[in-house]
Design a protein around this motif. Structure first.
Motif, short mmCIF file in Angstrom:
data_model
loop_
_atom_site.label_atom_id
_atom_site.label_comp_id
_atom_site.label_asym_id
_atom_site.label_seq_id
_atom_site.Cartn_x
_atom_site.Cartn_y
_atom_site.Cartn_z
N GLY A 1 2.38 -11.41 -19.09
CA GLY A 1 0.90 -11.03 -18.55
C GLY A 1 1.05 -10.47 -17.12
O GLY A 1 1.61 -11.24 -16.09
N PHE A 2 0.60 -9.21 -16.76
CA PHE A 2 0.77 -8.61 -15.72
C PHE A 2 -0.87 -7.90 -15.57
O PHE A 2 -1.65 -7.52 -16.49
CB PHE A 2 1.96 -7.75 -15.73
CG PHE A 2 3.13 -8.37 -15.24
CD1 PHE A 2 3.48 -8.82 -14.48
CD2 PHE A 2 3.83 -8.69 -16.74
CE1 PHE A 2 4.68 -9.42 -14.42
CE2 PHE A 2 5.00 -9.32 -16.66
CZ PHE A 2 5.49 -9.55 -15.56
N ASP A 3 -1.01 -7.59 -14.21
CA ASP A 3 -2.05 -6.84 -13.98
C ASP A 3 -1.94 -5.30 -13.87
O ASP A 3 -3.00 -4.61 -13.66
CB ASP A 3 -2.69 -7.20 -12.43
CG ASP A 3 -3.03 -8.67 -12.60
OD1 ASP A 3 -4.08 -8.83 -13.10
OD2 ASP A 3 -2.27 -9.44 -11.87
N GLY A 4 -0.75 -4.89 -14.30
CA GLY A 4 -0.57 -3.41 -14.40
C GLY A 4 0.87 -3.18 -14.23
O GLY A 4 1.71 -4.20 -14.32
N ALA A 5 1.35 -1.84 -14.23
CA ALA A 5 2.85 -1.71 -14.03
C ALA A 5 3.10 -0.16 -13.55
O ALA A 5 2.25 0.63 -13.65
CB ALA A 5 3.37 -1.67 -15.31
N ILE A 6 3.98 -0.24 -12.63
CA ILE A 6 4.59 1.10 -12.23
C ILE A 6 6.06 1.07 -13.00
O ILE A 6 6.79 0.28 -13.07
CB ILE A 6 4.85 1.03 -10.66
CG1 ILE A 6 3.57 0.92 -9.89
CG2 ILE A 6 5.69 2.42 -10.23
CD1 ILE A 6 3.71 0.72 -8.62
N SER A 7 6.00 2.48 -13.65
CA SER A 7 7.12 2.83 -14.49
C SER A 7 7.71 3.98 -14.23
O SER A 7 7.19 4.75 -13.33
CB SER A 7 6.70 2.50 -16.04
OG SER A 7 5.70 3.29 -16.30
N ASN A 8 8.75 4.18 -14.84
CA ASN A 8 9.52 5.36 -14.83
C ASN A 8 9.87 5.62 -13.26
O ASN A 8 9.79 7.00 -12.80
CB ASN A 8 8.95 6.69 -15.38
CG ASN A 8 9.59 7.10 -16.75
OD1 ASN A 8 10.74 6.57 -17.00
ND2 ASN A 8 8.87 7.52 -17.65
N GLY A 9 10.32 4.63 -12.54
CA GLY A 9 10.39 4.78 -10.94
C GLY A 9 9.56 5.25 -10.20
O GLY A 9 9.75 6.01 -9.00
N GLY A 10 8.22 4.94 -10.57
CA GLY A 10 7.37 5.65 -9.61
C GLY A 10 6.31 6.62 -10.16
O GLY A 10 5.43 7.20 -9.85
N ALA A 11 6.80 7.19 -11.42
CA ALA A 11 6.07 8.32 -12.03
C ALA A 11 4.76 7.92 -12.55
O ALA A 11 3.76 8.69 -12.61
CB ALA A 11 6.90 9.05 -12.81
N LEU A 12 4.57 6.82 -13.19
CA LEU A 12 3.55 6.26 -13.73
C LEU A 12 2.91 5.01 -13.18
O LEU A 12 3.80 4.29 -12.97
CB LEU A 12 3.70 6.12 -15.22
CG LEU A 12 2.39 5.76 -15.97
CD1 LEU A 12 1.58 6.61 -16.19
CD2 LEU A 12 3.07 5.32 -17.68
N ALA A 13 1.64 5.00 -12.81
CA ALA A 13 1.25 3.87 -12.43
C ALA A 13 -0.26 3.25 -13.09
O ALA A 13 -0.95 4.34 -13.27
CB ALA A 13 0.65 3.68 -10.88
N VAL A 14 -0.21 2.22 -13.54
CA VAL A 14 -1.65 1.92 -14.45
C VAL A 14 -1.98 0.51 -13.81
O VAL A 14 -1.05 -0.29 -13.84
CB VAL A 14 -1.12 1.71 -15.92
CG1 VAL A 14 -2.25 1.08 -16.69
CG2 VAL A 14 -0.66 2.94 -16.54
N VAL A 15 -3.19 0.31 -13.31
CA VAL A 15 -3.81 -0.75 -12.96
C VAL A 15 -4.64 -1.37 -14.16
O VAL A 15 -5.94 -0.70 -14.42
CB VAL A 15 -4.71 -0.81 -11.74
CG1 VAL A 15 -4.95 -2.11 -11.26
CG2 VAL A 15 -3.40 -0.29 -10.55
#
Length: 289
Positions: free
Chosen positions: A60-74
């Motif tokens: 359970g998380f509040d969001g994610a930064i993925s692909n080394g910073g290319a995608l950010a979701v909150v």
């Protein structure tokens, strides 16, 4: 206990996950306790969003930064979504093909593998499990061991939707050679796969990294860098360490990375995240009860 809510960014491999498949129970407890106390906890990983281990997401998380910073979701909102220009992707693929280098290219949804990578990764995982059988048996139940990942052939990738590339090479100098060959428009760094020989690396566009992803999230939420905590263990965490007010390296991180972070917690399976959270007043030891 700190009274101010923090925003915490956690790397996945080597920080939450040990050996690619093991999670310390204290890590699960720490993340959930932090969120219950009003802190935000986000993943910050080099993996594609569609390639994050399901058991990590289940924490359970509040969001994610993925692909080394290319995608950010909150939450359910996409804050940032970048891809590599198609010409850049084609340049990377042409270089690796010419070198006979095995590689992946990553969209935000999944991972595409060049010929020979699937067998290589299967062998790599089998050897990793053999070497770390004691750690795995100490923390993980047998049924917690995940199967080798399945990759789509690179020929099926939409080259207009690629955000990052990862390569493995028998050449120990492949990271430096790749940077020189591709040029300054690209950001080439050592990867985190512990190969017995050779090297592996990650390729993205210059100016896209975990630090820029974090800055986009902070701006979106109206938060300050001084409120941010970043915990990681790999070279793609350097920019995270640089932008977060509190930077913490795992005990297994390269000593140079530990110096860059300025603070070191215990190992992944030695309650590293839990101990870091307690040290900074994010959670209370009593939360373990």
């Amino acid at each position: 206990m700190t009274s101010e809510p923090r925003i915490i960014f956690l790397d996945v491999d080597g920080t939450i996950l040990a050996h690619g498949e093991t999670i310390a129970p204290s890590t699960v407890a720490a993340v959930r306790a932090a969120r219950a106390r009003g802190h935000l906890v986000l993943l910050c990983t080099g993996r594609a969003a569609g390639d994050i281990n399901a058991r990590v997401l289940d924490i359970g998380f509040d969001g994610a930064i993925s692909n080394g910073g290319a995608l950010a979701v909150v939450g359910d909102e996409t804050v940032l979504a970048e891809t590599m220009p198609r010409a850049a992707v084609e340049q990377v693929i042409a270089y690796f093909d010419a070198q006979g280098t095995r590689y992946f290219i990553q969209s935000h949804d999944g991972v595409y593998a060049s010929e020979g990578v699937r067998a290589f990764i299967a062998d790599f995982i089998a050897e990793r499990r053999r070497r770390h059988a004691e750690d795995l048996s100490t923390v993980a139940l047998a049924e917690d061991v995940v199967a080798a990942p399945r990759f789509t052939p690179v020929e099926e990738a939409d080259l207009d939707r690629i955000a990052k590339a990862v390569f493995v090479s028998s050449d120990p100098d492949a990271v430096d050679k790749t940077q020189r060959a591709l040029g300054e428009d690209f950001h080439v760094i050592p990867g985190s796969m512990p190969l017995p020989a050779g090297s592996n690396g990650e390729v993205g566009m210059r100016g896209t990294n975990k630090g820029t992803g974090i800055q986009a999230v902070l701006a979106h939420l109206g938060r300050e860098a001084s409120e941010a905590v970043g915990i990681g263990d790999s070279w793609n965490d350097v920019e995270m360490f640089e932008v977060c007010g509190t930077a913490i390296a795992m005990a297994e991180a390269d000593p140079e990375l530990q110096t860059i972070a300025g603070e070191v917690t215990t190992g992944v399976l030695d309650d590293g995240i839990w101990n870091a959270f307690v040290r900074h007043g994010i959670i209370d030891p009593a939360d373990a009860a």
